[in-house]
Design an enzyme around this catalytic site. Structure first.
Site, mmCIF file in Angstrom:
data_model
loop_
_atom_site.group_PDB
_atom_site.id
_atom_site.type_symbol
_atom_site.label_atom_id
_atom_site.label_comp_id
_atom_site.label_asym_id
_atom_site.label_seq_id
_atom_site.Cartn_x
_atom_site.Cartn_y
_atom_site.Cartn_z
ATOM 1 N N ARG A 16 34.994 92.883 52.430
ATOM 2 C CA ARG A 16 36.354 93.402 52.556
ATOM 3 C C ARG A 16 36.955 93.686 51.202
ATOM 4 N NH1 ARG A 16 41.149 89.669 54.818
ATOM 5 N NH2 ARG A 16 41.300 89.121 52.625
ATOM 6 N N CYS A 53 41.002 94.675 49.671
ATOM 7 C CA CYS A 53 42.424 94.774 49.999
ATOM 8 C C CYS A 53 43.140 95.303 48.775
ATOM 9 C CB CYS A 53 42.985 93.418 50.416
ATOM 10 S SG CYS A 53 44.725 93.470 50.880
#
Length: 125
Positions: free
Chosen positions: A101, A103
């Protein structure tokens, strides 16, 4: 390459599809917290994150995939101070399976929402 669209997620805001599938991978377009009527669900960042992930789930289902098959997620947020609240909701969707991930905080998101998420997922065999 196969184009993916579903009536179970809000319509795209422009000339793009919900996702494309190629070589067994699904690449979703960024999903924002719109309901099926195209309205922002709430100003609350956690409610927005939940709606975004529900939209992602609907797109993946149409593509023959699911959250357990996600290999990479990218989260765009309008305020890094919201990170922990977004992470709490995100973690409830990815508790056992934790894909790679990123962000990032961005200056602005479509319709001035607080969060947008796109994923890459494997098609289920």
């Amino acid at each position: 390459m196969k184009t993916i669209n579903t009536s179970n997620a809000p319509e795209a805001l422009g000339p793009y599809s919900h996702a494309v599938e190629i070589n067994g991978l699904v690449y979703t377009s960024g999903q924002i917290p719109l309901n099926l009527d195209g309205e922002i669900v709430s100003e609350d960042v956690q409610a927005q994150t939940k709606q975004v992930l529900e939209n992602v789930k609907a797109v993946l289902k149409e593509a023959g995939s699911d959250l357990e098959s996600v290999v990479k997620a990218t989260i765009f947020i309008s305020n890094m101070d919201d990170f922990q609240q977004i992470n709490e909701v995100y973690g409830s969707y990815f508790s056992d399976h934790q894909p790679a991930r990123s962000c990032v905080e961005v200056a602005r998101l479509p319709k001035n929402v607080k969060v947008e998420i796109e994923v890459i997922s494997q098609v289920n065999s």
